[in-house]
Structures are given as C-alpha cells and as structure tokens.
Motif scaffolding. Structure first.
Motif, PDB file in Angstrom:
ATOM      1  N   THR A 183       0.855  -1.192   0.000  1.00 46.94           N
ATOM      2  CA  THR A 183       0.000   0.000   0.000  1.00 46.94           C
ATOM      3  C   THR A 183       0.888   1.238   0.000  1.00 46.94           C
ATOM      4  OG1 THR A 183      -0.229   0.630   2.340  1.00 46.94           O
ATOM      5  CG2 THR A 183      -1.480  -1.303   1.587  1.00 46.94           C
ATOM      6  N   PRO A 184       0.375   2.384  -0.419  1.00 48.25           N
ATOM      7  CA  PRO A 184       1.182   3.604  -0.425  1.00 48.25           C
ATOM      8  C   PRO A 184       1.098   4.393   0.883  1.00 48.25           C
ATOM      9  CG  PRO A 184      -0.892   4.044  -1.502  1.00 48.25           C
ATOM     10  CD  PRO A 184      -0.921   2.575  -1.105  1.00 48.25           C
ATOM     11  N   MET A 185       0.428   3.843   1.918  1.00 48.13           N
ATOM     12  CA  MET A 185       0.104   4.649   3.095  1.00 48.13           C
ATOM     13  C   MET A 185       1.335   5.201   3.813  1.00 48.13           C
ATOM     14  SD  MET A 185      -2.187   6.173   4.796  1.00 48.13           S
ATOM     15  CE  MET A 185      -3.750   5.445   4.315  1.00 48.13           C
ATOM     16  N   LYS A 186       2.356   4.390   4.005  1.00 55.36           N
ATOM     17  CA  LYS A 186       3.559   4.871   4.699  1.00 55.36           C
ATOM     18  C   LYS A 186       4.139   6.083   3.976  1.00 55.36           C
ATOM     19  CE  LYS A 186       8.087   3.292   6.415  1.00 55.36           C
ATOM     20  NZ  LYS A 186       8.954   4.187   5.609  1.00 55.36           N
ATOM     21  N   GLY A 187       4.240   5.996   2.659  1.00 56.65           N
ATOM     22  CA  GLY A 187       4.759   7.108   1.878  1.00 56.65           C
ATOM     23  C   GLY A 187       3.839   8.314   1.906  1.00 56.65           C
ATOM     24  N   LEU A 188       2.522   8.089   1.927  1.00 53.02           N
ATOM     25  CA  LEU A 188       1.573   9.211   1.986  1.00 53.02           C
ATOM     26  C   LEU A 188       1.690   9.964   3.303  1.00 53.02           C
ATOM     27  CD1 LEU A 188      -1.660   7.666   0.415  1.00 53.02           C
ATOM     28  CD2 LEU A 188      -0.240   9.486  -0.543  1.00 53.02           C
ATOM     29  N   ILE A 189       1.857   9.234   4.398  1.00 52.37           N
ATOM     30  CA  ILE A 189       2.030   9.896   5.699  1.00 52.37           C
ATOM     31  C   ILE A 189       3.282  10.767   5.663  1.00 52.37           C
ATOM     32  CG2 ILE A 189       2.538   9.509   8.148  1.00 52.37           C
ATOM     33  CD1 ILE A 189       0.751   7.005   7.974  1.00 52.37           C
ATOM     34  N   GLU A 190       4.363  10.249   5.086  1.00 51.31           N
ATOM     35  CA  GLU A 190       5.601  11.030   4.972  1.00 51.31           C
ATOM     36  C   GLU A 190       5.412  12.224   4.042  1.00 51.31           C
ATOM     37  OE1 GLU A 190       8.470   8.199   3.663  1.00 51.31           O
ATOM     38  OE2 GLU A 190       8.442   7.061   5.551  1.00 51.31           O
ATOM     39  N   PHE A 191       4.680  12.020   2.947  1.00 48.96           N
ATOM     40  CA  PHE A 191       4.433  13.123   2.007  1.00 48.96           C
ATOM     41  C   PHE A 191       3.678  14.253   2.687  1.00 48.96           C
ATOM     42  CE2 PHE A 191       1.614  15.341  -0.912  1.00 48.96           C
ATOM     43  CZ  PHE A 191       2.486  15.758  -1.907  1.00 48.96           C
ATOM     44  N   HIS A 192       2.603  13.932   3.388  1.00 49.84           N
ATOM     45  CA  HIS A 192       1.801  14.981   4.021  1.00 49.84           C
ATOM     46  C   HIS A 192       2.493  15.586   5.232  1.00 49.84           C
ATOM     47  CE1 HIS A 192      -1.722  14.833   1.474  1.00 49.84           C
ATOM     48  NE2 HIS A 192      -1.671  13.512   1.507  1.00 49.84           N
ATOM     49  N   ALA A 193       3.500  14.908   5.777  1.00 52.12           N
ATOM     50  CA  ALA A 193       4.294  15.484   6.869  1.00 52.12           C
ATOM     51  C   ALA A 193       5.221  16.567   6.359  1.00 52.12           C
ATOM     52  CB  ALA A 193       5.114  14.396   7.554  1.00 52.12           C
ATOM     53  N   MET A 194       5.438  16.594   5.046  1.00 44.30           N
ATOM     54  CA  MET A 194       6.355  17.575   4.478  1.00 44.30           C
ATOM     55  C   MET A 194       5.730  18.935   4.307  1.00 44.30           C
ATOM     56  SD  MET A 194       7.875  14.895   1.643  1.00 44.30           S
ATOM     57  CE  MET A 194       9.127  15.917   0.889  1.00 44.30           C
TER      58      MET A 194
END
Length: 283
Positions: free
Chosen positions: A266-277
């Motif tokens: 799933t892309p969720m881990k990367g999405l959390i990091e993306f929105h943390a930026m």
C-alpha cells in the motif's frame, strides 16, 4: 490531526495521523463512485469505521480513491465524506496516492497492480501523463481482475487444465452459470475476478498457471509501462497483486531491462511522509 484514506476497489485503508505519527489505522471495504451511490458510500464509511474516527477533531481529510479521476466522481466522494466527518475534504485519485506514496517529490513512473491496474508519469508534483487503465473489461492488464478474467475465459472455453478447473468450481462452490452471473449481473464483478489469483496460488508449480501470471504481467509492461520513457526514470509498484507476485514482477521487469527498487503493498507509509512535508499542493 489528519485523516488519510487510500482506497482501491476492494479495500480502503484509513490512518489517523497526529504530529506526523500514525495514531490509529482501520480498514473498510473498497469505495468506488463508479459502482456506488453517495448514500451507499456514506453507509459503508459510517458502519465500517470505529467510532473514534468520527470523534476526533480533524484539520483535514485527505482521501485518495479508485474511480476518483473526474470532477463529478470526486464530488460524490467528497459530499459523502463531508457528511460523515464535518471537515474539509480533499479527494484525489488512487493513482496520485501511488505516485506520492512511492516518489514523494521525485519524478518517476508509478504503477498500481491490485484488483485493477494503472500507471502514470509523475514529475515530482503532479501526474503529467497517464496511459488509461481501461477498467476490467477494456484494460486493467497485470491486475488481479485481468488474471481472473484470463483464467475464467479459459475455463468456460475448456482450455484450462481440467483438474484445475474442477478444483476451482469445487472450492468456490459455483458452476458455469454462477460465473456468468457474477461477472455480468452482480455488483463489483472486478472484485469477484480478483479473487481468482488467490486460488491459483495452489498451482504455482503448474506451467499453465505460471504462463498466465507471466503473460498478464508482461501485458502490463507492453501496454502501459513501455509507453513512458521507462529507461530513463525509476519505475515503482504498489498494490496487493504487485506485492504478492513481487518475484514474478521483478523477473518480468528484467526482461525489459528494468530493475525494480520498490514494490509496496500500500502507499500509506509514503503518503504519511508526504503529508508530513507540508507541501503546498497543486490545485
């Protein structure tokens, strides 16, 4: 606190995030405005999520979903979610979720292989090119639904090995008429088709099954990946089928001169990091 949701046609993953940390995660059935009305979507969300998801004070809901490629379909999802969460909703496609989750702010070719399939060239900010997926009838090469379609077509025409075909009917407790009904008349035919690969896992030592899996993955590369500048940009994959058949996928990619560095379920881990930026996102 933010709520990030990513939905394919079969499953939706929901993540409550505070100070860029995952607080709670939940799963519901997949949502798709092509197959569901606004009321049906609202009902799935309300009944599927734990009550804590509705009690938290949310700053923003970021929703990424299958079928959310047009303004009209985004509005159906957005209206359903606003009614449930009473907070601003940003609705984007599951393809943008894959691109952001896999590449964040880098350029590359993002691919989805799950119930359906899709791909795009992402420039690090937005999707600038997309080879149309086509759906489970006109496309979705490489996906679970496409593999199921290939196998069931062979079963119906008597081309699949008889022992495997008989085992399929026995395990699913269905007959030929049930197959036709599930594909052409019942809701979510793509979900039905995408259950077939899990049955085929019991026959990975059979040349017929291995040939279908490899042919399905090769078709995705030929009809989708090769339409991009795939030799000069990284290619990454996300999705249940990509993750499940990662070894076969890497083998197929090498046939096209490509080494895959990332295959995520799933892309969720990367999405959390993306929105943390705290990136200023394109409208």
């Amino acid at each position: 606190m933010k709520l990030i949701a990513e939905s394919g046609s079969t499953r939706t993953e929901w993540a409550l995030v505070e100070d860029n940390q995952l607080i709670q995660r939940a799963f519901t059935e997949g949502l798709n405005p092509f197959f569901q009305t606004r009321r049906e979507i609202s009902r799935c969300v309300r009944l599927g999520l734990p009550e804590i998801f509705f009690k938290k004070k949310l700053e923003q809901v970021h929703y990424y979903g299958a079928g959310c490629s047009s303004y009209e379909k985004k509005n159906i999802l957005g209206a359903s979610l606003v009614a449930q969460f009473k907070t601003p909703i940003q609705v984007e496609s599951d393809l943008l979720a894959a691109a952001r989750g896999l590449f964040k702010c880098e350029a590359g070719i993002a691919c989805i292989l799950g119930t359906g399939s899709n791909s795009c060239f992402y420039n690090g900010k937005i999707i600038v090119r997309n080879v149309r997926a086509g759906g489970y009838i006109l496309g979705d090469e490489g996906s679970g639904a496409a593999l199921g379609r290939m196998f069931l077509s062979d079963v119906l025409k008597g081309l699949a090995p008889s022992a495997i075909a008989e085992a399929f009917f026995a395990k699913f407790r269905i007959n030929v008429n049930d197959v036709m009904e599930s594909v052409y008349n019942r809701p979510f035919p793509n979900r039905f088709l995408a259950t077939v690969p899990y049955f085929l896992d019991d026959y990975l030592d059979d040349d017929y099954v291995l040939g279908m899996i490899r042919s399905n993955l090769k078709s995705f590369f030929v009809r989708s990946v090769c339409q991009y500048d795939y030799r000069n940009y990284p290619i990454r994959f996300v999705g249940a089928l990509a993750y499940h058949y990662a070894d076969f996928l890497r083998e197929t990619a090498r046939d096209f001169g490509v080494e895959l560095d990332v295959i995520e379920e799933t892309p969720m881990k990367g999405l959390i990091e993306f929105h943390a930026m705290n990136i200023v996102e394109e409208p």
